[in-house]
Design a protein around this motif. Structure first.
Motif, PDB file in Angstrom:
ATOM      1  N   LYS A 282       8.005   5.559   1.872  1.00 53.28           N
ATOM      2  CA  LYS A 282       6.629   5.365   2.343  1.00 53.28           C
ATOM      3  C   LYS A 282       6.313   3.876   2.482  1.00 53.28           C
ATOM      4  O   LYS A 282       5.711   3.435   3.480  1.00 53.28           O
ATOM      5  N   VAL A 283       6.722   3.086   1.478  1.00 57.85           N
ATOM      6  CA  VAL A 283       6.493   1.636   1.536  1.00 57.85           C
ATOM      7  C   VAL A 283       7.261   1.032   2.699  1.00 57.85           C
ATOM      8  O   VAL A 283       6.747   0.182   3.452  1.00 57.85           O
ATOM      9  N   ALA A 284       8.527   1.480   2.874  1.00 57.67           N
ATOM     10  CA  ALA A 284       9.333   0.948   3.985  1.00 57.67           C
ATOM     11  C   ALA A 284       8.695   1.289   5.314  1.00 57.67           C
ATOM     12  O   ALA A 284       8.689   0.464   6.263  1.00 57.67           O
ATOM     13  N   ASP A 285       8.141   2.499   5.409  1.00 62.18           N
ATOM     14  CA  ASP A 285       7.494   2.910   6.653  1.00 62.18           C
ATOM     15  C   ASP A 285       6.251   2.055   6.920  1.00 62.18           C
ATOM     16  O   ASP A 285       6.009   1.619   8.058  1.00 62.18           O
ATOM     17  N   GLU A 286       5.454   1.783   5.878  1.00 60.63           N
ATOM     18  CA  GLU A 286       4.255   0.961   6.044  1.00 60.63           C
ATOM     19  C   GLU A 286       4.622  -0.460   6.479  1.00 60.63           C
ATOM     20  O   GLU A 286       3.977  -1.047   7.357  1.00 60.63           O
ATOM     21  N   MET A 287       5.683  -1.003   5.867  1.00 60.53           N
ATOM     22  CA  MET A 287       6.121  -2.345   6.236  1.00 60.53           C
ATOM     23  C   MET A 287       6.593  -2.382   7.684  1.00 60.53           C
ATOM     24  O   MET A 287       6.306  -3.318   8.431  1.00 60.53           O
ATOM     25  N   THR A 288       7.314  -1.342   8.080  1.00 65.74           N
ATOM     26  CA  THR A 288       7.834  -1.283   9.451  1.00 65.74           C
ATOM     27  C   THR A 288       6.693  -1.197  10.451  1.00 65.74           C
ATOM     28  O   THR A 288       6.693  -1.867  11.502  1.00 65.74           O
ATOM     29  N   GLN A 289       5.704  -0.360  10.129  1.00 67.23           N
ATOM     30  CA  GLN A 289       4.539  -0.237  11.003  1.00 67.23           C
ATOM     31  C   GLN A 289       3.816  -1.569  11.134  1.00 67.23           C
ATOM     32  O   GLN A 289       3.346  -1.953  12.235  1.00 67.23           O
TER      33      GLN A 289
END
Length: 461
Positions: free
Chosen positions: A447-454
């Motif tokens: 989830k954190v990786a996805d937020e950073m990517t976004q």
């Protein structure tokens, strides 16, 4: 600015690994009460790093497989100790039947019949002209011969009982051996295809343990994953994917012959080995009983023939063989002439007159005459019979003591196996919690990786 998607791969691998860990833990919990089940362990390793130059970033975790927790040495020892316990169990069970065949010496049976017989002659000694007392002598003599017959028949029944059980056990051995051969075939095929064989190996180990308990086979694992099961002489019951047939050639009254693939074989371990050992002991008891009946009849006949009956006629034998063969415990009988005419029972010495009781006294005194010899035993007839019963009891006590000690050894080895292969619900509960927390952490990481990517994508627009 480029987007690095390696975090997603790391998270994906972490989720998969923890999910598999939960599945393996569930498998262990589900089989906590499954006989022969070996606890499984998920094998994890760090994935090779990826990157360029001096910057190498780990790529998460990889699943190397699932390992069944087994100790081959402990498994082999458990098979050996189980085979010994199976033999001792069979000996204990059979010796108990043999001891019971002799009956309670204080309540009926040959011992009581001997006492009653000598007591009848003691009564006749006190009143040597009595016809009713002579009738009592005949009745006690018949009672004694019946006791010999019944005791011997009970001993002979051990042969039939053992052979009946062995026939069923032989069928089970052949069925389980065929199962092991089939499992060998499946394990070899699955191993060649790279498929997990833990469940098949658990089934095979349990089948081998049962065969060890029945016939004492030893297992040797081959390089192809199959096992060979051999007897103590090296002959194989199972060779790779082939099972050889165990057979039994029964005899009416004796020890059966065991065969393997049609050839005679000696089985000295497992339950079948114990039954063969125990039933072999019946021969000794039958011989002792036959010798006792023959020696007793010969001595009584010698004394009885030396005197004269109530009418002054020369005395004859009291005991005969029912089938005109040498007297033994199976055919000993009271002479029909005496049964038809109790006056022919001898109490007096030859020429001493009807008031004499010396022969009756001599026969009655046999109860305490310790000079009698029966086979290798010396003593009175009652003490010799007591020694035969004592020998049977001693064999049972020895088997019971040995079995108790062996059961303790089996319990110890079983505990060692359980410490390696057994499932502990407490440990599995801890593992389940660890995998659960790791799964939740991996999900949070993604989830954190996805937020950073976004965020990175948004900044680049």
């Amino acid at each position: 600015m480029g987007v690095n998607f390696s975090a997603f791969e790391i998270g994906r691998r972490a989720l998969r690994a923890q999910q598999l860990g939960i599945a393996v833990t569930g498998q262990n919990i589900a089989n906590v009460n499954t006989p022969g089940y070996a606890r499984q362990q998920l094998l994890l390793a760090p994935a090779p790093p990826s990157g360029t130059g001096s910057i190498q970033i780990g790529m998460g975790v990889v699943v190397e497989g699932v390992r069944a927790m087994r100790d081959r040495f402990i498994e082999a020892r458990l098979q050996r100790e189980t085979a010994i316990a199976g033999r001792l169990n069979a000996e204990r069970d059979t010796f108990s039947i043999i001891e019971n065949a002799f009956g309670d010496p204080t309540n009926g049976g040959i011992q009581q019949a001997l006492t009653n017989f000598f007591g009848a002659f003691r009564d006749l000694e006190a009143n040597p002209t009595s016809v009713p007392l002579r009738t009592s002598v005949i009745a006690r003599a018949v009672e004694l011969t019946n006791a010999f017959h019944q005791t011997r028949a009970r001993l002979l029944s051990v042969y039939q009982d053992v052979q009946s059980e062995m026939s069923s056990l032989v069928d089970e051995v052949n069925r389980v051996a065929a199962q092991v051969a089939d499992l060998n075939r499946q394990i070899a095929a699955n191993s060649g295809a790279g498929t997990d064989t833990s469940a098949l190996e658990d089934q095979r180990n349990e089948a081998i343990k049962r065969l060890a308990e029945l016939v004492g086979v030893s297992a040797t694992e081959n390089p192809n994953g199959m096992v060979t099961l051999t007897f103590s002489d090296g002959r194989a019951l199972v060779l790779n994917d082939r099972a050889f047939e165990l057979g039994m050639i029964g005899v009416p009254n004796g020890v059966p012959t065991m065969t393997l693939d049609g050839q005679a074989i000696t089985i000295d371990s497992g339950r079948i080995g114990g039954l063969l050992n125990a039933v072999g002991a019946v021969d000794g008891h039958l011989t002792a009983l036959d010798d006792l009946a023959a020696a007793f009849a010969a001595r009584v006949n010698q004394l009885h023939s030396s005197g004269e009956d109530l009418d002054g006629n020369a005395g004859g034998v009291l005991f005969v063989a029912a089938n005109a063969m040498p007297i033994n415990a199976a055919n000993i009988a009271v002479d029909q002439n005496l049964q038809n005419n109790p006056r022919r029972v001898v109490a007096a010495a030859a020429g001493a007159g009807s008031g004499d009781a010396s022969v009756a006294r001599a026969i009655a005194n046999l109860i305490s005459d310790s000079t009698q010899t029966v086979g290798t035993r010396t003593g009175s007839f009652t003490s010799i019979y007591a020694s035969i019963v004592t020998d049977a009891g001693d064999m049972l006590r020895t088997a019971e003591d040995n079995l108790a000690a062996q059961q303790a050894i089996v319990a110890q080895v079983t505990a060692q196996r359980e410490s390696v292969s057994g499932v502990s619900l407490d440990e599995e509960a801890i593992n389940l919690l660890q995998y659960q927390r790791a799964y939740e952490a991996a999900a949070r990481f993604l989830k954190v990786a996805d937020e950073m990517t976004q965020t990175l994508i948004a900044l680049g627009q």
